[in-house]
Design a protein around this motif. Structure first.
Motif, mmCIF file in Angstrom:
data_model
loop_
_atom_site.group_PDB
_atom_site.id
_atom_site.type_symbol
_atom_site.label_atom_id
_atom_site.label_comp_id
_atom_site.label_asym_id
_atom_site.label_seq_id
_atom_site.Cartn_x
_atom_site.Cartn_y
_atom_site.Cartn_z
ATOM 1 N N SER A 6 -15.923 5.029 6.822
ATOM 2 C CA SER A 6 -14.796 4.351 6.200
ATOM 3 C C SER A 6 -14.297 3.261 7.134
ATOM 4 O O SER A 6 -14.072 3.484 8.311
ATOM 5 N N ASP A 62 -0.338 2.867 -4.904
ATOM 6 C CA ASP A 62 -1.488 3.735 -4.661
ATOM 7 C C ASP A 62 -1.319 4.425 -3.306
ATOM 8 O O ASP A 62 -0.838 3.821 -2.354
ATOM 9 N N ASP A 63 -1.738 5.678 -3.245
ATOM 10 C CA ASP A 63 -1.695 6.402 -1.972
ATOM 11 C C ASP A 63 -3.092 6.610 -1.400
ATOM 12 O O ASP A 63 -3.261 7.257 -0.380
ATOM 13 N N ARG A 64 -4.111 6.034 -2.067
ATOM 14 C CA ARG A 64 -5.488 6.218 -1.619
ATOM 15 C C ARG A 64 -5.887 5.156 -0.589
ATOM 16 O O ARG A 64 -5.360 4.059 -0.581
ATOM 17 N N LEU A 66 -9.431 3.430 0.232
ATOM 18 C CA LEU A 66 -10.819 3.319 -0.201
ATOM 19 C C LEU A 66 -11.668 2.681 0.883
ATOM 20 O O LEU A 66 -11.176 1.904 1.699
#
Length: 123
Positions: A6, A62-64, A66
């Motif tokens: 990531s 958004d709490d993500r 990516l």
């Protein structure tokens, strides 16, 4: 077999080539986040297929995180773009307007060759 890691790129301030959130828009986002009572959310800006010109914008909380996200900080507000949307949003400016005719977030994008009457899409 390859392993992907990531990768998140964080930019602080208003980069000349990245996405820009005006002071008014940042204030509105901060107020909306305070109203939600959440400090773990970012404003995600994405370009998606659709709209009458072929592409349209999406803005949502958004709490993500990516893979390949670009994160730009404007004070306490984080603006996140995914790796596919980032090239379309380079140099774009997000503002918030509150007039008798219109209320909401607006995007001024120098990458948009044209737009349609709905104001949500570009080609």
């Amino acid at each position: 077999m390859s392993t992907e890691t990531s990768q998140e790129v964080t930019i602080t301030g208003a980069p000349a080539t990245g996405i820009v959130l005006t002071e008014v828009a940042a204030g509105k986002v901060a107020a909306l986040l305070a109203q939600e009572g959440r400090d773990d959310l970012s404003l995600r800006v994405a370009v998606q297929p659709g709209g009458c010109s072929g592409l349209r914008y999406q803005l949502y909380f958004d709490d993500r995180a990516l893979d390949g996200d670009t994160v730009t900080k404007f004070g306490a507000v984080s603006v996140v773009t995914d790796k596919m949307s980032t090239p379309y949003l380079m140099g774009a400016s997000i503002d918030f307007v509150d007039t008798i005719e219109k209320q909401g977030f607006t995007i001024d994008n120098p990458n948009a060759q044209g737009s349609c009457a709905c104001g949500d899409s570009f080609n």
